[in-house]
Design a protein around this motif. Structure first.
Motif, short mmCIF file in Angstrom:
data_model
loop_
_atom_site.label_atom_id
_atom_site.label_comp_id
_atom_site.label_asym_id
_atom_site.label_seq_id
_atom_site.Cartn_x
_atom_site.Cartn_y
_atom_site.Cartn_z
N ASP A 6 0.81 -1.21 0.00
CA ASP A 6 0.00 0.00 0.00
C ASP A 6 0.84 1.26 0.00
O ASP A 6 0.32 2.35 0.04
N ASP A 125 -10.18 -8.82 3.28
CA ASP A 125 -10.31 -7.35 3.35
C ASP A 125 -11.78 -6.97 3.35
O ASP A 125 -12.58 -7.58 4.06
N CYS A 265 -9.30 -4.33 -2.03
CA CYS A 265 -9.10 -3.81 -0.68
C CYS A 265 -10.47 -3.52 -0.07
O CYS A 265 -11.19 -4.41 0.33
N GLU A 498 -8.00 6.19 2.46
CA GLU A 498 -8.34 4.78 2.59
C GLU A 498 -9.85 4.66 2.43
O GLU A 498 -10.40 5.27 1.54
N ASP A 596 -8.02 3.15 8.70
CA ASP A 596 -8.01 2.54 7.37
C ASP A 596 -9.44 2.13 7.02
O ASP A 596 -10.15 2.84 6.31
N ASP A 612 -4.65 0.13 10.39
CA ASP A 612 -3.54 -0.60 9.76
C ASP A 612 -2.31 0.23 10.06
O ASP A 612 -1.94 1.11 9.31
N GLU A 679 -3.57 -6.35 10.52
CA GLU A 679 -4.42 -5.18 10.49
C GLU A 679 -5.86 -5.64 10.60
O GLU A 679 -6.17 -6.81 10.33
CA CA Z 1 -5.72 -1.70 4.52
#
Ligand code: CA
Ligand code: FEO
Ligand code: CA
Length: 747
Positions: A6, A125, A265, A498, A596, A612, A679
């Motif tokens: 990222d 995610d 994501c 994010e 995030d 995260d 995370e």
């Molecule tokens: Ca993330």
């Protein structure tokens, strides 16, 4: 430290920083009114949530925010999921679990002989739940039967999938997120197939029993969409031919289709009941091998802005900045497609255009396993973090809010041409074609007076037509090279956008700005919307805006088509002992860093914040917090004092901004702390608000690359250490969280 997938920064444009923003502010009298209003409300900061806004057409119950009803969890560096007293979790599924009974149970020792295409992907995610009615159709109401759609972000932990880590040139024990350590050489086919298939989306059927929600093996609805799955390329009809010309490859010379999705994501859920898997930092999978032909100057400029390799490796620079997937074969297109050099006579004879086929929102109908997913080019191409639909109003266009996740990137809005018709609920991909093909794309500019503008991204704008860093050919080029177009329009560079989220009670949109570094934010390189530049309290994450913040905005007139909005900063992340940088007054009970994931519960109105983080990890693992939201303008103006060491010298500066009312421990509490190296990302709930699904991604992220199996649990042995699955390596997983008394989560 491993290179974070990222962690890219490709914005070298000269879009404004604080000097211009400040001078505009001083000239603008409207700021004064906004400041005065803000101060008045700030004194009322407390538990009360503002009433639902009738004009946005929500039911009064949706999003009502109650007081938080749990004791804040302490910071933790244990290798466990920690919840408040009275709460417990089960695991729904973890990386490698089979979708079908014919696939062997996961060994967690890297000895699978199948290619993972019928297993749960890795790096869980964004996710969402879709209920199924008695006729097998999509239902907005909880029926006790559903599918859960889960994104699988990256192959950064792929070394855990193989017996002895990743292999290249016959050498095992490697870890491909450590860019620059790779010899040229071939990779084993089975390893690469597993890595291709760990990406994408998993869809599994859920059923609810007395024991809670669990997933069903062998459901005909169980499905994987991977980096290899055929997809459609869609876009505005007037520009579709030009779009497809940019997508032409040896796989489909017409550019009408491409293969797969990468680095999914955050996500989006459409009002008609489909899933948007957003392609985030997909740029690092491609390679131009030693001795290959370069691409033309225009393609090089496009790639540079997206962080895609744009020159061949040389004998002086043999470092592989990819997963090496292209090394398996030059003739088998499943592998050759990752080599993006100009190896053919034309673009239609090789894969130089393959990077153009990634960077989109990918629509999937989770209830139609045979429906071909669609890349929604009208929504722009960038590092899509998530796609948040504003509150839909019948008869009005739909707005989707989208962040581009890299440092100094932008926030975007897509507004559909089609007007929302509630009869389209359950309309599947056909409804997606209706709402997500035609529309306008905008980039956000945040002004110093607490207002902002949406700037339309059109080839007709002379700033785009005359842009010199990249020469646009037409509107298709604007959509496919949206980062360049937003540069041309002077959009505001943000501290790494994010997830976004919508507050269901009033339609306000929130965005997590996770952090930024010292090369982008210093006391003389800040602006009102990204106002902090300071040193991390203990220097662990350097300087800049290491702890991030959450910005929110309210469209003028609550309208999806508004060209302007009002904004403020909901909360600043900080360590509690960070002094002047702790602008939101966080305490040991609610200190957090690097927001995030972001999401609002419809059942309780809670704003859930997921982190995260790499800055507070000496004190605590990443976490999930619950916040009572408030509204834009409920705080007031503040002046941020910034102090930072830049090139050995102390630099100070001041920046005015707008901040929401103080949250305190009553309105912001830590609900969950994750295992080591993980995370917290991905969150959804059942309609009754009594079951919360939360994803734990990449426990053991900092485990060194090595071949000895016993060493794989050096950092984390989760979730086996909390009773799920065989001992072996750490795994990403979906938690199912309930309250032991069966009550609402969080209140
Ligand atoms: Ca993330
Ligand atoms: Fe995948 Fe932007 O975190
Ligand atoms: Ca720190």
């Amino acid at each position: 430290m491993a290179h974070d997938f990222d962690d890219d920064s490709c914005n070298h444009s000269t879009n404004e920083h604080f000097q211009t923003v400040l001078s505009q502010a001083l000239e603008n009298p409207s700021r004064r009114r906004l400041i005065q209003g803000g101060f008045g409300l700030a004194t009322l900061s407390g538990l009360a949530m503002l009433p639902g806004c009738a004009s946005v057409g929500q039911s009064a119950a949706a999003g009502k925010a109650a007081a938080l009803g749990f004791a804040s969890v302490d910071k933790s560096i244990l290798d466990n999921v920690i919840l408040p007293p009275g709460y417990s979790f089960k695991i729904l599924h973890a990386s490698g679990d089979p979708l079908n009974a014919s696939v062997p149970a996961y060994s967690n020792r890297g000895v699978e002989s199948d290619d993972w295409s019928a297993r749960i992907g890795d790096q869980h995610d964004g996710m969402d739940i879709y209920y199924i009615d008695a006729a097998g159709k999509y239902s907005v109401k909880d029926t006790g039967r559903a599918v859960l759609s889960v994104n699988h972000e990256s192959s950064a932990e792929a070394h855990f999938l193989h017996a002895k880590g990743q292999t290249s040139n016959g050498i095992s024990g490697r870890k491909f997120d450590q860019f620059g350590q790779w010899d040229l050489g071939t990779r084993p086919e089975l390893e690469v197939l597993k890595e291709i298939n760990l990406h994408g989306v998993s869809v599994v059927e859920l059923s609810k029993t007395a024991a809670g929600w669990s997933y069903k093996l062998d459901s005909p609805l169980n499905r994987r969409v991977t980096a290899q799955t055929p997809v459609r390329i869609t876009g505005p009809s007037a520009h579709l031919a030009d779009i497809r010309a940019l997508m032409a490859t040896r796989y489909d010379r017409s550019g009408a289709t491409s293969r797969g999705t990468l680095n999914n994501c955050g996500h989006g859920k459409t009002p008609w009941g489909t899933y948007l898997a957003c392609e985030e930092n997909w740029a690092v999978y491609f390679q131009m091998p030693l001795g290959s032909n370069p691409v033309d100057a225009k393609a090089m400029a496009s790639r540079k802005r997206y962080g895609v390799v744009n020159t061949p490796l040389t004998s002086a620079n043999k470092a592989e900045r990819s997963q090496g997937w292209h090394t398996v074969s030059t003739t088998d297109d499943r592998f050759a497609r990752w080599n993006i050099a100009a190896v053919g006579a034309t673009a239609a004879e090789d894969f130089r255009n393959e990077p153009n086929t990634f960077g989109f929102n990918v629509e999937i109908d989770p209830l139609a396993p045979n429906a071909v997913p669609a890349k929604r080019v009208a929504m722009g191409r960038f590092a899509h973090e998530a796609a948040v639909c504003g509150l839909p109003k019948v008869g009005a266009p739909l707005a989707f809010y989208m962040g581009c996740d890299s440092r100094n990137e932008y926030i975007y809005k897509f507004v559909s041409t089609a007007l929302w018709d509630a009869k389209d609920v359950g309309g599947g991909m056909a409804a997606g074609d209706k709402y997500l093909s035609e529309g306008k794309l905008y980039a956000a500019k945040f002004n110093a007076d607490g207002k902002g503008q949406w700037i339309e991204m059109t080839f007709a704008d002379p700033r785009i037509a005359n842009h010199t860093a990249y020469r646009f050919a037409n509107q298709a080029d604007v959509l496919v090279n949206a980062r360049h177009a937003a540069d041309a329009l002077g959009a505001t560079k943000m501290d790494r956008p994010e997830w976004g989220a919508v507050n269901h009670s009033n339609g306000e949109i929130y965005f997590a700005l996770t952090n930024n570094n010292a090369s982008n934010r210093t006391p003389v390189k800040v602006d009102a919307a990204n106002p902090r530049a300071y040193m991390d309290a203990d220097g662990k994450k350097g300087a800049g805006n290491p702890n991030g913040h959450i910005i929110r905005f309210k469209e003028d007139g609550h309208s999806s088509t508004a060209m302007g909005f009002a904004w403020d900063i909901f909360v600043f992340g900080a360590e509690e002992d960070a002094g002047a940088a702790n602008l939101s007054g966080l305490t040991a009970k609610n200190a957090f860093s690097s927001p995030d994931g972001l999401w609002f519960s419809k059942a309780t109105g809670i704003c859930w914040i997921q982190t995260d983080d790499g800055a507070m990890t000496d004190e605590t693992n990443c976490m999930l917090l619950a916040a009572v939201p408030g509204q834009v303008g409920d705080g007031g103006k503040i002046t941020v004092s910034n102090t930072m060491t830049v090139n050995g010298a102390q630099v100070t500066g001041k920046q005015d901004t707008f901040i929401g009312a103080a949250l305190g421990e009553a309105r912001l509490r830590r609900f969950l702390v994750a295992p080591k190296g993980a995370e917290v990302t991905g969150i959804t709930e059942t309609e009754d608000g009594k079951t919360l699904f939360v994803n734990i991604q990449h426990p053991g992220e900092n485990t060194p690359a090595m071949g000895a199996a016993a060493q794989y649990t050096l950092e984390s042995g989760w979730p086996a250490n909390q009773g799920y699955g065989p001992v072996g390596r750490p795994r990403s997983a979906t938690l199912v969280i309930t309250r032991q008394d069966g009550g609402l989560i969080g209140v």
